[in-house]
Scaffold this active site. Structure first.
Site, PDB file in Angstrom:
ATOM      1  N   GLU A  56       0.828  -1.211   0.000  1.00 65.65           N
ATOM      2  CA  GLU A  56       0.000   0.000   0.000  1.00 65.65           C
ATOM      3  C   GLU A  56       0.860   1.257   0.000  1.00 65.65           C
ATOM      4  O   GLU A  56       0.552   2.226  -0.697  1.00 65.65           O
ATOM      5  CB  GLU A  56      -0.938   0.019   1.226  1.00 65.65           C
ATOM      6  CG  GLU A  56      -1.957  -1.113   1.256  1.00 65.65           C
ATOM      7  CD  GLU A  56      -3.091  -0.953   0.244  1.00 65.65           C
ATOM      8  OE1 GLU A  56      -3.120   0.044  -0.490  1.00 65.65           O
ATOM      9  OE2 GLU A  56      -3.954  -1.849   0.200  1.00 65.65           O
ATOM     10  N   ARG A  72       0.567   3.771  -3.125  1.00 69.60           N
ATOM     11  CA  ARG A  72      -0.052   5.072  -2.839  1.00 69.60           C
ATOM     12  C   ARG A  72       0.988   6.177  -2.644  1.00 69.60           C
ATOM     13  O   ARG A  72       0.864   7.257  -3.212  1.00 69.60           O
ATOM     14  CB  ARG A  72      -0.924   4.995  -1.584  1.00 69.60           C
ATOM     15  CG  ARG A  72      -2.046   3.988  -1.725  1.00 69.60           C
ATOM     16  CD  ARG A  72      -3.010   4.057  -0.559  1.00 69.60           C
ATOM     17  NE  ARG A  72      -3.802   2.832  -0.484  1.00 69.60           N
ATOM     18  CZ  ARG A  72      -5.037   2.769  -0.039  1.00 69.60           C
ATOM     19  NH1 ARG A  72      -5.640   3.840   0.393  1.00 69.60           N
ATOM     20  NH2 ARG A  72      -5.690   1.611   0.004  1.00 69.60           N
ATOM     21  N   ASP A  89      -4.851  -9.753  -8.147  1.00 68.65           N
ATOM     22  CA  ASP A  89      -5.087  -8.767  -9.217  1.00 68.65           C
ATOM     23  C   ASP A  89      -3.883  -8.027  -9.816  1.00 68.65           C
ATOM     24  O   ASP A  89      -3.514  -8.232 -10.983  1.00 68.65           O
ATOM     25  CB  ASP A  89      -6.159  -7.749  -8.774  1.00 68.65           C
ATOM     26  CG  ASP A  89      -5.944  -7.173  -7.360  1.00 68.65           C
ATOM     27  OD1 ASP A  89      -4.879  -7.415  -6.779  1.00 68.65           O
ATOM     28  OD2 ASP A  89      -6.839  -6.468  -6.859  1.00 68.65           O
ATOM     29  N   GLU A 100     -12.511   0.366  -9.654  1.00 62.14           N
ATOM     30  CA  GLU A 100     -12.179  -0.597 -10.717  1.00 62.14           C
ATOM     31  C   GLU A 100     -13.136  -0.596 -11.906  1.00 62.14           C
ATOM     32  O   GLU A 100     -12.698  -0.757 -13.060  1.00 62.14           O
ATOM     33  CB  GLU A 100     -12.080  -2.021 -10.138  1.00 62.14           C
ATOM     34  CG  GLU A 100     -10.890  -2.240  -9.209  1.00 62.14           C
ATOM     35  CD  GLU A 100     -11.071  -1.648  -7.819  1.00 62.14           C
ATOM     36  OE1 GLU A 100     -12.230  -1.346  -7.454  1.00 62.14           O
ATOM     37  OE2 GLU A 100     -10.074  -1.482  -7.091  1.00 62.14           O
TER      38      GLU A 100
HETATM   39  C1  DMJ Z   1      -6.510   0.446  -4.770  1.00 65.71           C
HETATM   40  O1  DMJ Z   1      -5.779   0.801  -3.659  1.00 65.71           O
HETATM   41  C2  DMJ Z   1      -5.630  -0.197  -5.782  1.00 65.71           C
HETATM   42  O2  DMJ Z   1      -6.279  -0.126  -6.997  1.00 65.71           O
HETATM   43  C3  DMJ Z   1      -5.288  -1.611  -5.481  1.00 65.71           C
HETATM   44  O3  DMJ Z   1      -4.584  -2.246  -6.512  1.00 65.71           O
HETATM   45  C4  DMJ Z   1      -6.484  -2.430  -5.128  1.00 65.71           C
HETATM   46  N1  DMJ Z   1      -7.673  -1.671  -5.014  1.00 65.71           N
HETATM   47  C5  DMJ Z   1      -7.662  -0.432  -4.339  1.00 65.71           C
HETATM   48  C6  DMJ Z   1      -8.959   0.306  -4.524  1.00 65.71           C
HETATM   49  O4  DMJ Z   1     -10.049  -0.500  -4.621  1.00 65.71           O
END
Ligand code: DMJ
Length: 624
Positions: free
Chosen positions: A249, A253, A382, A516
């Site tokens: 994260e 971010r 994902d 998404e």
């Molecule tokens: C985001 O922080 C990013 O897209 C991450 O890859 C997974 N999904 C969250 C938001 O839903």
């Protein structure tokens, strides 16, 4: 003037001379001179002695007396016990003194050359230590990649512009509310109107929303707000905090956000902060395999994994979603460490057996073995697949290894996880120990965009097929929105027992401002210009504004099937980083951040394509 008798240190008497004692004036004068000389000598010896005494007396601060002993010494009430204690202290002081003296003598016995050598070696050692700890303050200059498409992106048509203005206004409401009620906190509670944070940021207060929102503000032309955020970062963003954060994260971010802000604005502070933070993440890679821990303490560097993860495993979507940011870090700093870390992960994965060609979500960083054989294109899996494709795109399509790995992975996913429902909806299920769960997450909906993005360059004649697959996923995800009361999508939806694209369990009915589905609409719009994607995006924007907007910002809702939803009272930082950015781009012209020149990280932070022919990264074979 008579000269007083002086007692020399040796005790021998120096004869006193009275005026006129000698008939030889010259001799007398000579005697007076030598007398003065001797006096001077004695005086200087005395001063030297005083100095010596001053410096060689034991330093009492180094010899801790107990407070009791101090008290007794000062009051004069000394018991036999305390006398013994004092005596032993004195002995200790004497011994220390003696040792120091011996050491000094030994040192002095060495030749000047040997001493100099010793000093040089010690100096070099300390310099080396400092270098290891030091974060590069001024980073090596590198050519800024040519930045294409950093412009207004005016869509032209007035009605589209109007929609875009509305999205900008929503961003302003989200930002202003955070500015007012949650400034400096990671996120905002828009109903309680105060700061908020979750365990992904540990107990830190690092202004996650500021960092995540910066590039959206910049793209939308909200320059005062951007400046405000920049100032906060300059003055307050500090990573030397005793907080256990999620490596993934923080990477997507913070590092992603800072790097994008740097590339867009050219402000050095963002690059410097990104590098400082990256240094703090590196200890997470100190595992027997080099697969990083999920969490790391920014201060101590101690890492560990989530308690809930299968068999102490690290998570595929977490350790597999570092490549883009780390390659940029190496590019910007010339430090090969970042590049090497992510390439090591890639190599290790390439050597491993994959059940049915699928990558399980869990990998143990101690043993290098897979945990449970669960595979997902949604949560836990994902962005691993996303970053394989984006590694290739980001390298100006030169990283063929990444492309091949992506193609192979997608082929296995299509074979085992992608199905059509009875009602004709294409969905991506979850693979659990050889069994397909017919459930799709909101997170999985990003894959529509990924398939479209990867269509060009796919092997064989399959570009059309993947674009079509992207369109089908976009359609299914739109259905998951359209089949709710609020026209907002649930967290997860089933394709089972006559149910299609709807959530069944209460705890899967929430919408937390996730991006998404809108992300996929945007990619599909860029590749097809089918107006339905703008239409679907607008539906979602209106629903968010209607049902998630509150006085203190935007909140998630707990049940998208209820006309009277309750709020979760969290304004997620990704709402500003991703959801609103993708919406804004959907209503902008394609000239704004064209996909040939920019690759968006998984948190929607745009990073420029590095046109470095033939993988010329520091740490790879060739040179930059
Ligand atoms: C985001 O922080 C990013 O897209 C991450 O890859 C997974 N999904 C969250 C938001 O839903």
């Amino acid at each position: 003037m008579t000269t007083p008798a002086l007692l020399p240190l040796s005790g021998r008497r120096i004869p006193t001379l009275s005026p006129g004692a000698s008939s030889f004036p010259h001799h007398r004068a000579t005697l007076r001179l030598s007398e003065k000389f001797i006096l001077l000598l004695i005086l200087s010896a005395f001063i030297t002695l005083c100095f010596g005494a001053f410096f060689f007396l034991p330093d009492s601060s180094k010899h801790k007396l107990s407070s009791q002993a101090h008290a007794r010494l000062s009051t004069g009430h000394v018991s036999p016990d305390s006398m013994e204690e004092e005596e032993s202290l004195r002995d200790k002081i004497r011994a220390d003194h003696e040792r120091a003296l011996q050491e000094a003598k030994q040192k002095l016995r060495k030749s000047k050359k040997a001493l100099l050598h010793e000093i040089q070696t010690e100096k070099a050692r300390v310099a080396q230590e400092l270098k290891k700890k030091d974060v590069p303050r001024s980073l090596p200059p590198v050519p800024m990649p040519k930045l294409v498409g950093v412009n207004d992106g005016d869509p032209g048509e007035p009605d589209v512009k109007e929609k875009r203005d509305k999205i900008r206004e929503m961003m302003k409401h989200a930002w202003d509310s955070y500015r007012q009620y949650g400034w400096g906190h990671n996120e905002l509670k828009p109903i309680a109107k105060k700061g908020h944070s979750t365990n992904i940021f540990g107990n830190s207060q690092m202004g996650a929303t500021i960092v995540d929102a910066l590039d959206t503000l910049y793209i939308m032309g909200l320059h005062d707000e951007f400046k405000d955020g920049q100032e906060w970062i300059e003055q307050n963003l500090d990573f030397s905090v005793n907080a256990e954060v999620s490596v993934f994260e923080v990477n997507i971010r913070f590092i992603g956000g800072l790097l994008a802000a740097y590339y867009l604005s050219g402000q050095e502070v963002f690059k410097a902060k990104a590098v400082q933070l990256a240094e703090k993440l590196l200890p997470a890679f100190n595992t027997p395999t080099g697969i990083p821990w999920a969490m790391v303490n920014l201060k101590s560097g101690v890492g560990r994994n989530w308690g809930w993860a299968s068999a102490g495993s690290s998570i595929l979507a977490e350790f597999g979603t570092l490549h883009m940011e780390f390659v940029h870090l190496t590019y910007l700093t010339g430090n090969p460490a970042y590049y090497q870390k992510v390439m090591h992960i890639r190599k290790l994965l390439a050597k491993m057996d994959r059940p049915n060609g699928l990558y399980p979500n869990y990998l143990n960083p101690r043993t290098g073995r897979w945990g449970q054989h669960h595979t997902s294109v949604g949560g836990l899996g994902d962005s691993f697949y996303e970053y394989l494709l984006k590694a290739w795109l980001m390298s100006d399509r030169t990283d063929a290894e990444a492309r091949k790995t992506y193609d192979d992975a997608i082929e296995a996913i299509e074979r085992h996880l992608i199905r059509k429902s009875n009602g004709g909806l294409t969905f991506i299920g979850e693979w659990k120990n050889g069994h397909l769960e017919r459930k799709m997450g909101h997170l999985t909906c990003f894959a529509g965009g990924m398939f479209a993005l990867g269509a060009d360059g796919s092997p064989g004649d399959k570009a059309g097929h993947y674009l079509q697959l992207g369109a089908e996923i976009a359609h299914t995800c739109h259905e998951s929105y359209d089949r709710t009361v609020l026209k907002l999508g649930p967290e997860a939806f089933k394709f089972d027992s006559g149910l299609e694209a709807v959530a069944v369990r209460q705890n899967e009915k929430y919408y937390i401002l996730r991006p998404e589905v809108i992300e996929t609409y945007w990619y599909m719009w860029r590749f097809t210009h089918d107006p339905k994607y703008r239409q679907w995006g607008w539906e979602a924007a209106q629903a968010i504004d209607k049902y998630c907007r509150v006085g203190g910002g935007f909140s998630g809702v707990k049940d998208v099937y209820s006309s009277n939803p309750t709020y979760d009272d969290v304004q997620q930082s990704f709402f500003l980083a991703e959801t609103l950015k993708y919406l804004y781009l959907l209503f902008s012209s394609d000239e704004l951040l064209p996909l040939e020149s920019w690759v968006f990280n998984t948190e929607a932070h745009p990073l420029p394509v590095l046109r470095l022919a033939n993988a010329t990264m520091p740490g790879s074979q060739a040179k930059r």
